[in-house]
Motif scaffolding. Structure first.
Motif, short mmCIF file in Angstrom:
data_model
loop_
_atom_site.label_atom_id
_atom_site.label_comp_id
_atom_site.label_asym_id
_atom_site.label_seq_id
_atom_site.Cartn_x
_atom_site.Cartn_y
_atom_site.Cartn_z
N LEU A 78 0.81 -1.22 0.00
CA LEU A 78 0.00 0.00 0.00
C LEU A 78 0.84 1.26 0.00
O LEU A 78 0.33 2.35 -0.28
CB LEU A 78 -0.96 0.01 1.20
N THR A 79 2.13 1.14 0.28
CA THR A 79 3.01 2.31 0.32
C THR A 79 3.68 2.58 -1.02
O THR A 79 4.39 3.57 -1.16
CB THR A 79 4.09 2.14 1.40
N LEU A 80 3.44 1.70 -2.00
CA LEU A 80 4.09 1.87 -3.30
C LEU A 80 3.65 3.16 -3.98
O LEU A 80 2.49 3.55 -3.90
CB LEU A 80 3.75 0.69 -4.22
N GLN A 81 4.60 3.80 -4.63
CA GLN A 81 4.31 5.00 -5.39
C GLN A 81 4.57 4.71 -6.87
O GLN A 81 5.61 4.14 -7.21
CB GLN A 81 5.18 6.17 -4.92
N PRO A 82 3.66 5.10 -7.73
CA PRO A 82 3.82 4.81 -9.16
C PRO A 82 4.81 5.76 -9.82
O PRO A 82 5.09 6.84 -9.29
CB PRO A 82 2.42 5.04 -9.71
N PRO A 83 5.27 5.36 -10.99
CA PRO A 83 6.08 6.31 -11.78
C PRO A 83 5.20 7.51 -12.17
O PRO A 83 3.97 7.41 -12.18
CB PRO A 83 6.46 5.50 -13.02
N ALA A 84 5.82 8.60 -12.49
CA ALA A 84 5.10 9.82 -12.87
C ALA A 84 4.10 9.52 -13.98
O ALA A 84 4.42 8.85 -14.97
CB ALA A 84 6.07 10.89 -13.31
N GLY A 85 2.88 10.00 -13.79
CA GLY A 85 1.85 9.87 -14.80
C GLY A 85 1.05 8.57 -14.74
O GLY A 85 0.09 8.41 -15.48
N GLU A 86 1.43 7.64 -13.88
CA GLU A 86 0.71 6.37 -13.77
C GLU A 86 -0.27 6.44 -12.60
O GLU A 86 0.02 7.03 -11.57
CB GLU A 86 1.69 5.22 -13.56
N ASP A 87 -1.43 5.85 -12.79
CA ASP A 87 -2.47 5.81 -11.75
C ASP A 87 -1.99 4.99 -10.55
O ASP A 87 -1.54 3.86 -10.71
CB ASP A 87 -3.75 5.20 -12.34
N ARG A 88 -2.07 5.58 -9.37
CA ARG A 88 -1.57 4.90 -8.16
C ARG A 88 -2.36 3.63 -7.86
O ARG A 88 -1.78 2.60 -7.53
CB ARG A 88 -1.61 5.85 -6.97
N ALA A 89 -3.69 3.69 -7.97
CA ALA A 89 -4.50 2.52 -7.67
C ALA A 89 -4.16 1.37 -8.62
O ALA A 89 -3.99 0.22 -8.19
CB ALA A 89 -5.99 2.86 -7.77
N LEU A 90 -4.03 1.67 -9.89
CA LEU A 90 -3.69 0.64 -10.88
C LEU A 90 -2.31 0.06 -10.59
O LEU A 90 -2.10 -1.15 -10.65
CB LEU A 90 -3.75 1.22 -12.29
N HIS A 91 -1.38 0.91 -10.25
CA HIS A 91 -0.02 0.48 -9.96
C HIS A 91 0.00 -0.48 -8.76
O HIS A 91 0.61 -1.56 -8.83
CB HIS A 91 0.87 1.70 -9.68
N ILE A 92 -0.66 -0.11 -7.69
CA ILE A 92 -0.66 -0.93 -6.48
C ILE A 92 -1.36 -2.27 -6.74
O ILE A 92 -0.85 -3.33 -6.36
CB ILE A 92 -1.31 -0.18 -5.31
N LEU A 93 -2.52 -2.24 -7.36
CA LEU A 93 -3.25 -3.48 -7.63
C LEU A 93 -2.46 -4.41 -8.56
O LEU A 93 -2.42 -5.63 -8.35
CB LEU A 93 -4.63 -3.19 -8.21
N THR A 94 -1.83 -3.84 -9.57
CA THR A 94 -1.04 -4.65 -10.49
C THR A 94 0.13 -5.30 -9.78
O THR A 94 0.39 -6.50 -9.96
CB THR A 94 -0.54 -3.79 -11.67
N ARG A 95 0.83 -4.54 -8.98
CA ARG A 95 1.98 -5.10 -8.24
C ARG A 95 1.53 -6.17 -7.26
O ARG A 95 2.18 -7.21 -7.13
CB ARG A 95 2.73 -3.98 -7.51
N ALA A 96 0.40 -5.95 -6.58
CA ALA A 96 -0.10 -6.95 -5.64
C ALA A 96 -0.50 -8.23 -6.38
O ALA A 96 -0.18 -9.34 -5.94
CB ALA A 96 -1.29 -6.39 -4.87
#
Length: 96
Positions: free
Chosen positions: A22-40
């Motif tokens: 939940l502490t992951l931060q996405p690269p610039a311009g990427e949606d945070r929710a999508l980034h976290i869910l994808t990584r999980a």
């Protein structure tokens, strides 16, 4: 992998380890929710992903993020051969 390193398979993850996603931060311009869910999704077994979603839902982040191509995260997982337990976990948490 180096000879002195052992591959860890089947490690039991604590709630704290799962919450670290939940502490992951996405690269610039990427949606945070999508980034976290994808990584999980990529990092966790289905049963751990289901546990993760309980914590994720408490954050207020979007359960239905869209991809840059216009698909929903859920529809992407529905197209994966082994995605059905993850899809069901998302639907159980309100994703559509």
């Amino acid at each position: 992998m180096k000879k002195d390193k052992q591959k860890v398979i089947g490690e039991v993850l604590s709630d704290e380890r799962i919450k670290e996603l939940l502490t992951l931060q996405p690269p610039a311009g990427e949606d945070r929710a999508l980034h976290i869910l994808t990584r999980a999704y990529r990092a966790l077994r289905a049963e751990d992903f289901e546990r993760f979603l309980r914590f994720y839902s408490e954050t207020g982040l979007d359960m239905n993020p869209g991809t840059p191509e216009g698909s929903s995260f859920l529809s992407v997982l529905e197209s994966h051969q082994h995605g059905s337990p993850y899809v069901q976990a998302l639907k159980n948490c309100g994703a559509n």
